[in-house]
Motif scaffolding. Structure first.
Motif, PDB file in Angstrom:
ATOM      1  N   VAL A   9      -6.279   1.910  -2.652  1.00  0.00           N
ATOM      2  CA  VAL A   9      -7.285   0.952  -3.641  1.00  0.00           C
ATOM      3  C   VAL A   9      -6.421   0.212  -4.673  1.00  0.00           C
ATOM      4  O   VAL A   9      -6.751  -1.029  -5.030  1.00  0.00           O
ATOM      5  CB  VAL A   9      -8.299   1.961  -4.300  1.00  0.00           C
ATOM      6  CG1 VAL A   9      -9.537   0.740  -4.557  1.00  0.00           C
ATOM      7  CG2 VAL A   9      -8.887   1.835  -2.790  1.00  0.00           C
TER       8      VAL A   9
ATOM      9  N   TRP B  34     -13.675   4.593   0.480  1.00  0.00           N
ATOM     10  CA  TRP B  34     -12.911   3.624  -1.024  1.00  0.00           C
ATOM     11  C   TRP B  34     -12.404   4.939  -1.205  1.00  0.00           C
ATOM     12  O   TRP B  34     -11.047   5.159  -2.231  1.00  0.00           O
ATOM     13  CB  TRP B  34     -14.315   3.664  -1.839  1.00  0.00           C
ATOM     14  CG  TRP B  34     -14.687   2.704  -1.951  1.00  0.00           C
ATOM     15  CD1 TRP B  34     -16.208   1.694  -1.185  1.00  0.00           C
ATOM     16  CD2 TRP B  34     -14.589   0.983  -2.011  1.00  0.00           C
ATOM     17  NE1 TRP B  34     -16.141   0.439  -1.195  1.00  0.00           N
ATOM     18  CE2 TRP B  34     -15.622   0.001  -1.895  1.00  0.00           C
ATOM     19  CE3 TRP B  34     -13.340   0.823  -3.028  1.00  0.00           C
ATOM     20  CZ2 TRP B  34     -15.578  -1.321  -1.888  1.00  0.00           C
ATOM     21  CZ3 TRP B  34     -13.396  -0.741  -2.811  1.00  0.00           C
ATOM     22  CH2 TRP B  34     -14.080  -1.280  -2.880  1.00  0.00           C
TER      23      TRP B  34
ATOM     24  N   GLY C  98      -4.974  -3.231  -4.983  1.00  0.00           N
ATOM     25  CA  GLY C  98      -5.468  -4.732  -4.829  1.00  0.00           C
ATOM     26  C   GLY C  98      -6.011  -4.453  -6.631  1.00  0.00           C
ATOM     27  O   GLY C  98      -5.483  -5.708  -7.226  1.00  0.00           O
ATOM     28  N   GLU C  99      -5.889  -3.596  -7.864  1.00  0.00           N
ATOM     29  CA  GLU C  99      -5.634  -3.654  -9.037  1.00  0.00           C
ATOM     30  C   GLU C  99      -4.096  -4.134  -9.377  1.00  0.00           C
ATOM     31  O   GLU C  99      -3.978  -4.827 -10.667  1.00  0.00           O
ATOM     32  CB  GLU C  99      -6.103  -2.684  -9.558  1.00  0.00           C
ATOM     33  CG  GLU C  99      -7.495  -2.077  -9.581  1.00  0.00           C
ATOM     34  CD  GLU C  99      -8.504  -2.690  -9.488  1.00  0.00           C
ATOM     35  OE1 GLU C  99      -8.198  -4.078 -10.974  1.00  0.00           O
ATOM     36  OE2 GLU C  99      -9.730  -1.854  -9.883  1.00  0.00           O
TER      37      GLU C  99
ATOM     38  N   VAL D  58     -11.096  -5.937  -3.626  1.00  0.00           N
ATOM     39  CA  VAL D  58     -10.696  -5.561  -4.934  1.00  0.00           C
ATOM     40  C   VAL D  58     -10.263  -6.472  -5.659  1.00  0.00           C
ATOM     41  O   VAL D  58     -10.073  -6.370  -6.900  1.00  0.00           O
ATOM     42  CB  VAL D  58      -9.628  -4.235  -4.872  1.00  0.00           C
ATOM     43  CG1 VAL D  58      -9.174  -3.850  -6.064  1.00  0.00           C
ATOM     44  CG2 VAL D  58     -10.482  -2.877  -4.786  1.00  0.00           C
TER      45      VAL D  58
ATOM     46  N   HIS E 131      -7.558  -0.022   4.927  1.00  0.00           N
ATOM     47  CA  HIS E 131      -6.604  -0.116   3.680  1.00  0.00           C
ATOM     48  C   HIS E 131      -6.849  -2.070   3.393  1.00  0.00           C
ATOM     49  O   HIS E 131      -7.182  -1.672   1.736  1.00  0.00           O
ATOM     50  CB  HIS E 131      -5.307   0.911   2.925  1.00  0.00           C
ATOM     51  CG  HIS E 131      -5.926   1.932   3.616  1.00  0.00           C
ATOM     52  ND1 HIS E 131      -5.029   3.696   3.255  1.00  0.00           N
ATOM     53  CD2 HIS E 131      -7.281   3.302   3.912  1.00  0.00           C
ATOM     54  CE1 HIS E 131      -5.204   4.617   3.070  1.00  0.00           C
ATOM     55  NE2 HIS E 131      -6.452   3.981   4.188  1.00  0.00           N
ATOM     56  N   SER E 132      -5.719  -2.089   3.497  1.00  0.00           N
ATOM     57  CA  SER E 132      -5.447  -4.125   3.359  1.00  0.00           C
ATOM     58  C   SER E 132      -6.559  -4.384   2.827  1.00  0.00           C
ATOM     59  O   SER E 132      -6.936  -5.461   1.807  1.00  0.00           O
ATOM     60  CB  SER E 132      -4.727  -4.289   4.071  1.00  0.00           C
ATOM     61  OG  SER E 132      -3.146  -4.233   4.484  1.00  0.00           O
TER      62      SER E 132
ATOM     63  N   ASP F 256       1.061  -0.959   0.251  1.00  0.00           N
ATOM     64  CA  ASP F 256       0.137  -0.085  -0.088  1.00  0.00           C
ATOM     65  C   ASP F 256       0.976   1.061  -0.302  1.00  0.00           C
ATOM     66  O   ASP F 256       0.499   2.582  -0.683  1.00  0.00           O
ATOM     67  CB  ASP F 256      -0.956   0.221   1.283  1.00  0.00           C
ATOM     68  CG  ASP F 256      -2.029   1.587   1.726  1.00  0.00           C
ATOM     69  OD1 ASP F 256      -1.597   1.860   0.628  1.00  0.00           O
ATOM     70  OD2 ASP F 256      -1.988   1.724   2.471  1.00  0.00           O
TER      71      ASP F 256
ATOM     72  N   THR G 105     -10.203  -4.135   2.252  1.00  0.00           N
ATOM     73  CA  THR G 105     -10.521  -3.404   1.276  1.00  0.00           C
ATOM     74  C   THR G 105      -9.768  -3.914   0.208  1.00  0.00           C
ATOM     75  O   THR G 105     -10.209  -4.522  -0.931  1.00  0.00           O
ATOM     76  CB  THR G 105     -11.063  -2.274   1.201  1.00  0.00           C
ATOM     77  OG1 THR G 105     -11.479  -1.626   2.643  1.00  0.00           O
ATOM     78  CG2 THR G 105     -11.514  -1.073  -0.206  1.00  0.00           C
ATOM     79  N   ALA G 106      -8.458  -3.389  -0.732  1.00  0.00           N
ATOM     80  CA  ALA G 106      -7.804  -3.998  -1.308  1.00  0.00           C
ATOM     81  C   ALA G 106      -7.500  -4.888  -1.308  1.00  0.00           C
ATOM     82  O   ALA G 106      -7.376  -6.033  -2.661  1.00  0.00           O
ATOM     83  CB  ALA G 106      -6.006  -2.460  -1.497  1.00  0.00           C
TER      84      ALA G 106
END
Length: 377
Positions: free
Chosen positions: A234, A229, A237-238, A279, A271-272, A128, A274-275
């Motif tokens: 984010v 978000w 994740g991508e 994601v 953050h982790s 991140d 979610t991502a």
């Protein structure tokens, strides 16, 4: 939208590849610290009149406490010599810059990358925050078992700083021989190689730079809003998705803290969760540090173990592999031996070792992956 300032350089400070610090006396008499990207605006001299962008500095935001030099209006640098390259980065901003992309038609690497489509099991550690970079590399080096030092590449995305030269961490890692090469992707610029997208940047790291391990993270700085978000991480994740699409082995480095004053970042950061948990739709390895009695845990070991237990189902999300790697005294010693200072959100290794241990165990796992047959990665 821009807080413009004008002043004169009264002294020069530290410099590293691509950047130089200075003290500038403003027209009103106050003095500020300023940073110049010498490849963009030219080299500073004492007495130079400079135009500054002081917007973030005036608001107390995360620019390292700098005003940014926009121009030396009385001594503009000469035009760059004509040459290949037509990738424009920081596009349509007043300081857009033109670079040679590894993936563009004028590049010597274009033929190699034109149909490249496979990372061939390359471990891609995704973090991140930029502050994770030296810790990941410490873990890689601590666990590396090859006959030669690992060849490492950093792929910098554009969620934080756009100029790679902003990072003193990268400069220090390069000087120490811990980091072999850099690739700047998206709107970021200044790497050894430039690429249009993260995907082509990863392929360049594999096929042009011959990296054994790649670390992907945004540049210094991190934009967050306190919403689920609204944060630049984010994109981690991508990045894991991109590694999988290209046949790499995505390795998620968790953002962890035991002392952050914000509840959403205590234990495993949201953050982790979610991502990685939402994601990153492609399967990846999520490396979870095992709490041992060898390493201090500010806030208590039991609380951190409980946080990891609670996060596991959210991180696994039915598709990821959770990999437990001990955070032991040897790994802490490896972190203490990094050639650059470790700091995240104003906290160093002694104040909060777990952000760095969580990044380092991801590096350990990536090093272990390189010893596997490619078909098994």
């Amino acid at each position: 939208m821009i807080s413009w300032r004008e002043g004169s350089v009264v002294s020069l400070g530290r410099s590293w590849p691509g950047a130089c610090e200075a003290v500038v006396r403003l027209a009103a008499g106050a003095e500020v610290r300023a940073l110049a990207y010498v490849d963009l605006v030219g080299s500073l001299q004492v007495g130079d009149r400079v135009l500054l962008n002081a917007t973030a500095l005036e608001r107390g935001l995360g620019t390292g406490g700098y005003a940014l030099v926009v121009a030396l209006p009385d001594r503009l640098p000469p035009d760059a010599p004509a040459g290949p390259g037509h990738l424009v980065k920081a596009r349509y901003s007043p300081l857009q810059t033109m670079v040679l992309g590894a993936d563009e038609q004028e590049s010597e690497h274009h033929e190699l990358l034109r149909d490249a489509d496979d990372l061939d099991g390359l471990p891609v550690v995704v973090a991140d925050l930029h502050s994770a970079l030296p810790a990941v590399l410490a873990g890689v080096r601590a666990a590396w078992s090859g006959p030669r030092p690992p060849r490492t590449a950093y792929v910098m995305t554009d969620g934080g700083a756009l100029p790679l030269a902003f990072s003193r961490t990268v400069a220090g890692l390069r000087e120490a021989g811990w980091l072999d090469a850099t690739v700047t992707v998206g709107q970021a610029y200044g790497g050894d190689l430039e690429a249009v997208s993260l995907h082509s940047g990863l392929l360049a790291a594999r096929h042009v730079l011959s990296a054994d391990v790649v670390v992907v993270a945004q540049g210094p700085g991190n934009l967050g809003t306190g919403t689920r978000w609204g944060f630049s991480g984010v994109a981690a994740g991508e990045a894991l998705n991109a590694a999988h699409v290209l046949g790499g082995r995505g390795v998620a480095a968790l953002r962890v803290s035991t002392t952050d004053a914000r509840a959403r970042h205590l234990g495993v950061s949201h953050h982790s969760l979610t991502a990685v948990g939402r994601v990153a739709l492609a399967p990846s390895d999520v490396v979870v540090p095992t709490v041992t009695d060898e390493v201090p845990v500010p806030g208590g070991a039991d609380a951190l173990r409980a946080a990891f237990r609670a996060a596991r189902p959210l991180l696994e999300a039915g598709r990821h592999a959770l990999v437990d790697v001990p955070a032991d005294a040897a790994l802490l010693a490896a972190l203490r031996g990094t050639p650059v200072g470790l700091s995240t959100m104003g906290r160093d290794l002694e104040a909060d070792p777990w952000p760095f241990l969580a990044a380092a165990v991801a590096g350990v796992h990536a090093a272990h992956l390189t010893s596997l047959p490619r078909a098994s990665r």
